[in-house]
Design an enzyme around this catalytic site. Sequence first.
Site, mmCIF file in Angstrom:
data_model
loop_
_atom_site.group_PDB
_atom_site.id
_atom_site.type_symbol
_atom_site.label_atom_id
_atom_site.label_comp_id
_atom_site.label_asym_id
_atom_site.label_seq_id
_atom_site.Cartn_x
_atom_site.Cartn_y
_atom_site.Cartn_z
ATOM 1 N N HIS A 176 8.042 -26.607 11.448
ATOM 2 C CA HIS A 176 8.158 -26.806 9.993
ATOM 3 C C HIS A 176 8.392 -25.487 9.249
ATOM 4 C CE1 HIS A 176 7.085 -31.175 9.670
ATOM 5 N NE2 HIS A 176 6.685 -30.911 10.900
ATOM 6 N N ASP B 193 17.703 -28.956 13.673
ATOM 7 C CA ASP B 193 18.254 -29.873 14.679
ATOM 8 C C ASP B 193 19.776 -29.785 14.749
ATOM 9 O OD1 ASP B 193 15.613 -30.538 14.573
ATOM 10 O OD2 ASP B 193 15.906 -32.493 13.658
ATOM 11 N N SER C 85 17.936 -36.961 18.641
ATOM 12 C CA SER C 85 19.135 -37.761 18.878
ATOM 13 C C SER C 85 19.883 -37.996 17.570
ATOM 14 C CB SER C 85 18.759 -39.099 19.512
ATOM 15 O OG SER C 85 17.755 -39.714 18.745
HETATM 16 C C1 GLA Z 1 12.179 -32.229 12.527
HETATM 17 C C2 GLA Z 1 13.181 -31.817 11.454
HETATM 18 C C3 GLA Z 1 13.478 -30.316 11.520
HETATM 19 C C4 GLA Z 1 12.185 -29.503 11.503
HETATM 20 C C5 GLA Z 1 11.193 -30.045 12.526
HETATM 21 C C6 GLA Z 1 9.840 -29.406 12.425
HETATM 22 O O1 GLA Z 1 12.746 -32.045 13.790
HETATM 23 O O2 GLA Z 1 14.364 -32.556 11.590
HETATM 24 O O3 GLA Z 1 14.330 -29.961 10.455
HETATM 25 O O4 GLA Z 1 11.639 -29.468 10.219
HETATM 26 O O5 GLA Z 1 11.004 -31.449 12.401
HETATM 27 O O6 GLA Z 1 9.914 -28.053 12.683
#
Ligand code: GLA
Length: 417
Positions: free
Chosen positions: A62, A204, A159
């Site tokens: 996060h 991601d 995914s």
């Molecule tokens: C999910 C979100 C990311 C990130 C993580 C926690 O994967 O899609 O953007 O905030 O949680 O680090």
Amino acid sequence: MGIGTHTLMQIQSRGKSVPSLPASRGWPAEAVAVVARFRVAFRREPDALAYAPGRIELIGNHTDYNGGPVIGVAIDRGTWVAVAAREDGRACLSSTQTGAVAVEVPAIGAKLRRQTGGRAWANYPLGVVDALEAFDLRGPPGFDYLVTGDLPLGSGLSSSAAIEVASALCFLQLTRQRCSRVRLAQLGQRAENHFVGVPCGILDQGVSVFGRAGHAVWIDCTRLKFQPLRLPAGVQFRVFNTHTRHALVDGLYAQRHRECRQAAERLGVRVLADVTPAALDRHEHRLTAVQRARARHVVSEIARVQAAAKAMRAGDARSLGRLLLQSHASSRDLFENSTAELDFLVEKLTALPGVLGARLTGGGFGGAVMALTDSSFSPDAAARLQREYAARLGGRLESMALAAGGGATPVNPGAKA
Ligand code: GLA
């Protein structure tokens, strides 16, 4: 993913060759499978193909939407999308995922509606169409669409970002447009934020786009800089998917996002990444107890990401492993996004030979734990852990050995004979 009923030779012999991809990565066979499935679904050939990998969040829980750095690893599993143009302005979307219902809607951006239930998977590609228009790029006027792949859904391996990125690459190919790799990642993030409705950061999609075999991806989420970081020699990844997911996971993610933003506001900064540990010590009396805990996690996690990058540059896998364990403790105690299942796994893994470190990976509130191991970690130990997990917690624990793979790539349909 299976190879399907057609081999590369069969398809080529009918004058339709799949794009040329490095055979060493095994992609041609997968591309063949996607083309074969597309034919079954739509009785025609795709005009565009693309692949995008899933990711492991290595460290930086996060931190992304708080403007901090984060390190992720693109994995050797991912999503394939195949698309063909339609002249009638309709979008016909199909997925090989179990339970996914086919969707047919008008493809014109202004009329795009958010899908629900068994159709909700289509929000990822439809969100990308919506994002293209928001970024002054043209959306495809109409298209047939198929998504398939070997990335388990809802396993904390992102995914959804893989679908978004592969879809964006296909739509760009179809409309003969180009954009930078940073923009590509932003297209996926925008789809997630504005259409799917999750206020995620860029981790991601950024890792899916910028992944490189044998490397992690370091992201500066304020400056939007992406850099490969070589993985220490001999390390391997194991991901344990608990198949648990808090019923309110999206709401809880959004709540953490809000708490962090409120903490930043009270501290008089734009994002928590602008707060040093010393400044937080001085000014934390302005925060509620919950905001204080969230801010402490983010500020200390940013320091751990920086330390992890340093350890990786020095090839120091042991220090990296220790930082992963500290990260998990901080998520558990301060950010409060762990669960009994994830804590159980991290605790057990810590005691196993060959495990350098382990932590929850991704948003939390269920999902997966990743372990960084050296070559002495045995598959038997993973199997024993699966049995112990089933006996103690009564659930099915999936264990996956994953490697750092390449990033998203379009597959040139011009390679067709
Ligand atoms: C999910 C979100 C990311 C990130 C993580 C926690 O994967 O899609 O953007 O905030 O949680 O680090």
